[in-house]
Scaffold this motif. Structure first.
Motif, PDB file in Angstrom:
ATOM      1  N   SER A 120       0.857  -1.186   0.000  1.00  0.00           N
ATOM      2  CA  SER A 120       0.000   0.000   0.000  1.00  0.00           C
ATOM      3  C   SER A 120       0.889   1.230   0.000  1.00  0.00           C
ATOM      4  O   SER A 120       1.743   1.387   0.879  1.00  0.00           O
ATOM      5  N   MET A 121       0.708   2.109  -1.018  1.00  0.00           N
ATOM      6  CA  MET A 121       1.564   3.273  -1.176  1.00  0.00           C
ATOM      7  C   MET A 121       0.906   4.520  -0.595  1.00  0.00           C
ATOM      8  O   MET A 121      -0.222   4.854  -0.957  1.00  0.00           O
ATOM      9  N   GLN A 122       1.610   5.187   0.297  1.00  0.00           N
ATOM     10  CA  GLN A 122       1.164   6.466   0.845  1.00  0.00           C
ATOM     11  C   GLN A 122       2.224   7.505   0.514  1.00  0.00           C
ATOM     12  O   GLN A 122       3.316   7.505   1.067  1.00  0.00           O
ATOM     13  N   LEU A 123       1.910   8.390  -0.434  1.00  0.00           N
ATOM     14  CA  LEU A 123       2.866   9.389  -0.900  1.00  0.00           C
ATOM     15  C   LEU A 123       2.310  10.783  -0.633  1.00  0.00           C
ATOM     16  O   LEU A 123       1.204  11.100  -1.048  1.00  0.00           O
ATOM     17  N   GLU A 124       3.089  11.604   0.071  1.00  0.00           N
ATOM     18  CA  GLU A 124       2.667  12.966   0.388  1.00  0.00           C
ATOM     19  C   GLU A 124       3.629  13.960  -0.237  1.00  0.00           C
ATOM     20  O   GLU A 124       4.843  13.816  -0.137  1.00  0.00           O
ATOM     21  N   ALA A 125       3.082  14.983  -0.900  1.00  0.00           N
ATOM     22  CA  ALA A 125       3.888  16.063  -1.433  1.00  0.00           C
ATOM     23  C   ALA A 125       4.036  17.135  -0.358  1.00  0.00           C
ATOM     24  O   ALA A 125       3.042  17.588   0.217  1.00  0.00           O
ATOM     25  N   ALA A 126       5.281  17.538  -0.076  1.00  0.00           N
ATOM     26  CA  ALA A 126       5.521  18.490   1.003  1.00  0.00           C
ATOM     27  C   ALA A 126       6.862  19.182   0.788  1.00  0.00           C
ATOM     28  O   ALA A 126       7.738  18.659   0.085  1.00  0.00           O
ATOM     29  N   PRO A 127       7.060  20.368   1.400  1.00  0.00           N
ATOM     30  CA  PRO A 127       8.369  21.034   1.341  1.00  0.00           C
ATOM     31  C   PRO A 127       9.380  20.335   2.235  1.00  0.00           C
ATOM     32  O   PRO A 127       9.019  19.512   3.083  1.00  0.00           O
ATOM     33  N   ASN A 128      10.654  20.686   2.057  1.00  0.00           N
ATOM     34  CA  ASN A 128      11.752  20.013   2.751  1.00  0.00           C
ATOM     35  C   ASN A 128      11.544  19.893   4.258  1.00  0.00           C
ATOM     36  O   ASN A 128      11.665  18.806   4.829  1.00  0.00           O
ATOM     37  N   GLN A 129      11.282  21.025   4.927  1.00  0.00           N
ATOM     38  CA  GLN A 129      11.234  21.004   6.383  1.00  0.00           C
ATOM     39  C   GLN A 129      10.089  20.150   6.901  1.00  0.00           C
ATOM     40  O   GLN A 129      10.228  19.451   7.914  1.00  0.00           O
ATOM     41  N   ARG A 130       8.955  20.177   6.220  1.00  0.00           N
ATOM     42  CA  ARG A 130       7.836  19.348   6.663  1.00  0.00           C
ATOM     43  C   ARG A 130       8.154  17.867   6.479  1.00  0.00           C
ATOM     44  O   ARG A 130       7.749  17.031   7.289  1.00  0.00           O
ATOM     45  N   ILE A 131       8.888  17.553   5.427  1.00  0.00           N
ATOM     46  CA  ILE A 131       9.310  16.170   5.211  1.00  0.00           C
ATOM     47  C   ILE A 131      10.206  15.712   6.354  1.00  0.00           C
ATOM     48  O   ILE A 131      10.012  14.638   6.929  1.00  0.00           O
ATOM     49  N   LEU A 132      11.185  16.535   6.702  1.00  0.00           N
ATOM     50  CA  LEU A 132      12.119  16.172   7.771  1.00  0.00           C
ATOM     51  C   LEU A 132      11.400  16.031   9.110  1.00  0.00           C
ATOM     52  O   LEU A 132      11.695  15.114   9.888  1.00  0.00           O
ATOM     53  N   ASN A 133      10.465  16.925   9.383  1.00  0.00           N
ATOM     54  CA  ASN A 133       9.703  16.837  10.634  1.00  0.00           C
ATOM     55  C   ASN A 133       8.894  15.539  10.684  1.00  0.00           C
ATOM     56  O   ASN A 133       8.807  14.897  11.739  1.00  0.00           O
ATOM     57  N   ALA A 134       8.311  15.167   9.549  1.00  0.00           N
ATOM     58  CA  ALA A 134       7.492  13.950   9.508  1.00  0.00           C
ATOM     59  C   ALA A 134       8.354  12.701   9.668  1.00  0.00           C
ATOM     60  O   ALA A 134       7.940  11.727  10.300  1.00  0.00           O
ATOM     61  N   VAL A 135       9.562  12.710   9.099  1.00  0.00           N
ATOM     62  CA  VAL A 135      10.487  11.581   9.275  1.00  0.00           C
ATOM     63  C   VAL A 135      10.872  11.450  10.746  1.00  0.00           C
ATOM     64  O   VAL A 135      10.887  10.352  11.316  1.00  0.00           O
ATOM     65  N   GLN A 136      11.164  12.578  11.378  1.00  0.00           N
ATOM     66  CA  GLN A 136      11.604  12.552  12.766  1.00  0.00           C
ATOM     67  C   GLN A 136      10.487  12.099  13.708  1.00  0.00           C
ATOM     68  O   GLN A 136      10.728  11.376  14.673  1.00  0.00           O
ATOM     69  N   SER A 137       9.240  12.492  13.407  1.00  0.00           N
ATOM     70  CA  SER A 137       8.113  12.140  14.267  1.00  0.00           C
ATOM     71  C   SER A 137       7.566  10.744  13.981  1.00  0.00           C
ATOM     72  O   SER A 137       6.762  10.227  14.751  1.00  0.00           O
ATOM     73  N   GLY A 138       7.993  10.127  12.870  1.00  0.00           N
ATOM     74  CA  GLY A 138       7.494   8.805  12.508  1.00  0.00           C
ATOM     75  C   GLY A 138       6.252   8.845  11.646  1.00  0.00           C
ATOM     76  O   GLY A 138       5.673   7.805  11.334  1.00  0.00           O
ATOM     77  N   GLY A 139       5.848  10.045  11.215  1.00  0.00           N
ATOM     78  CA  GLY A 139       4.680  10.144  10.342  1.00  0.00           C
ATOM     79  C   GLY A 139       4.919   9.538   8.976  1.00  0.00           C
ATOM     80  O   GLY A 139       3.986   9.035   8.343  1.00  0.00           O
ATOM     81  N   ILE A 140       6.146   9.610   8.501  1.00  0.00           N
ATOM     82  CA  ILE A 140       6.550   8.930   7.271  1.00  0.00           C
ATOM     83  C   ILE A 140       7.849   8.188   7.549  1.00  0.00           C
ATOM     84  O   ILE A 140       8.557   8.478   8.521  1.00  0.00           O
ATOM     85  N   ASP A 141       8.174   7.247   6.692  1.00  0.00           N
ATOM     86  CA  ASP A 141       9.379   6.435   6.888  1.00  0.00           C
ATOM     87  C   ASP A 141      10.542   6.890   6.014  1.00  0.00           C
ATOM     88  O   ASP A 141      11.699   6.792   6.413  1.00  0.00           O
ATOM     89  N   LEU A 142      10.232   7.355   4.811  1.00  0.00           N
ATOM     90  CA  LEU A 142      11.262   7.792   3.868  1.00  0.00           C
ATOM     91  C   LEU A 142      10.890   9.149   3.297  1.00  0.00           C
ATOM     92  O   LEU A 142       9.718   9.400   3.000  1.00  0.00           O
TER      93      LEU A 142
END
Length: 297
Positions: A120-142
């Protein structure tokens, strides 16, 4: 919470049906088994078995506690199974990248999902900082970002690059890119426009553009929807800068002119995940896909 050791002794006693044999199976003494049962009854607040000479019968409360003990064993078995089971072609994959990269990657991810329907693919379009925040919080994996992140927080890898395009209306075809031309045409502004312009003018090899004051360029319009940014350019309203993948996906590409400068400008792409985190096996297919698609850019 009922003591799991007492519960296991109780469960074993019910299944074996004899105190002595239960003691032998659990490597305990018979008084030890009796003590566990008594402590469990005290904790539950009810008699769980009714003793009759050398045998016993379950009370109604004992039957309920026995079913509870079975459920605990079942849940524990499921937990162990889940911990050891890591299907490389099953499960949810959570990624994030820029909107332009999403246009490029999502069709490829869907092909992979068609090949392995349990992915199951979950792909979110976001700017750099939001991507990094989501990786750190566990909201996304990559995530895929364009700036090398803090190595104390993230594990990162240069995975490819993406060409940037300076795009004008077709009527400007083959005209040299000058300050006068930029002022004449006007910028179609968007959330990443100044970042892209700064990088483009710095690396394109045109001396007149390198030290240009970006704020001085007239703005012909603003739009924050990626799939709409090139529409005013195609209509002759202004110019803009976007990654090549966004330009290639634009349906009226024939109405655009991609400027030619001395050097092609590419923006580096970094694949990031949380430091010291090991991702499930299913991400191996994602790694391979990203390297195949992005290394060709």
């Amino acid at each position: 919470m009922l003591n799991p050791l007492w519960l296991n002794t109780f469960k074993t006693l019910i299944e074996v049906g004899h105190f002595t044999q239960t003691a032998e199976k659990l490597y305990m003494t018979q008084p030890g088994v009796s003590q566990h049962i008594k402590k469990l009854e005290n904790a539950a607040g009810h008699s769980l078995i009714r003793r009759e000479n050398k045998s016993f019968e379950l009370t109604e409360q004992g039957r309920i506690v026995y079913e509870y003990a079975l459920k605990i064993v079942e849940e524990e078995n499921k937990l162990i199974e889940n911990l050891s089971f890591d299907d490389p072609h099953s499960g949810q994959c959570k990624l994030s990248c820029s909107g332009s990269l999403a246009l490029l990657l999502y069709p490829e991810l869907l092909i992979l999902q068609q090949q392995y329907p349990n992915l199951s693919m979950q792909l979110e379009a976001a700017p750099n900082q939001r991507i990094l925040n989501a990786v750190q919080s566990g909201g996304i994996d990559l995530g895929i970002v364009t700036n090398l992140p803090n190595s104390n927080l993230y594990q990162s890898k240069l995975i490819g690059s993406e060409a940037l395009c300076l795009v004008f209306p077709k009527c400007y075809e083959n005209q040299p890119v000058t300050l006068a031309l930029l002022h004449q045409c006007g910028l179609i502004h968007h959330p990443d426009a100044l970042h892209y312009l700064s990088l483009y003018f710095e690396l394109c090899g045109e001396d007149e553009l390198r030290n240009l004051n970006l704020e001085a360029i007239p703005k012909s319009g603003y739009i924050n929807q990626l799939n709409q940014i090139l529409l005013p350019v195609a209509k002759g309203v202004g110019f803009t800068v976007l990654p090549e993948s966004a330009v290639d996906k634009f349906p009226d590409k024939d109405d655009l002119y991609i400027a030619k400068t001395k050097k092609q400008v590419k923006e580096k792409l970094y694949l990031v995940q949380k430091r010291n985190r090991t991702l499930p096996q299913r991400y191996q297919a994602i790694y391979a896909l990203l390297e195949r698609v992005l290394s060709n850019n």
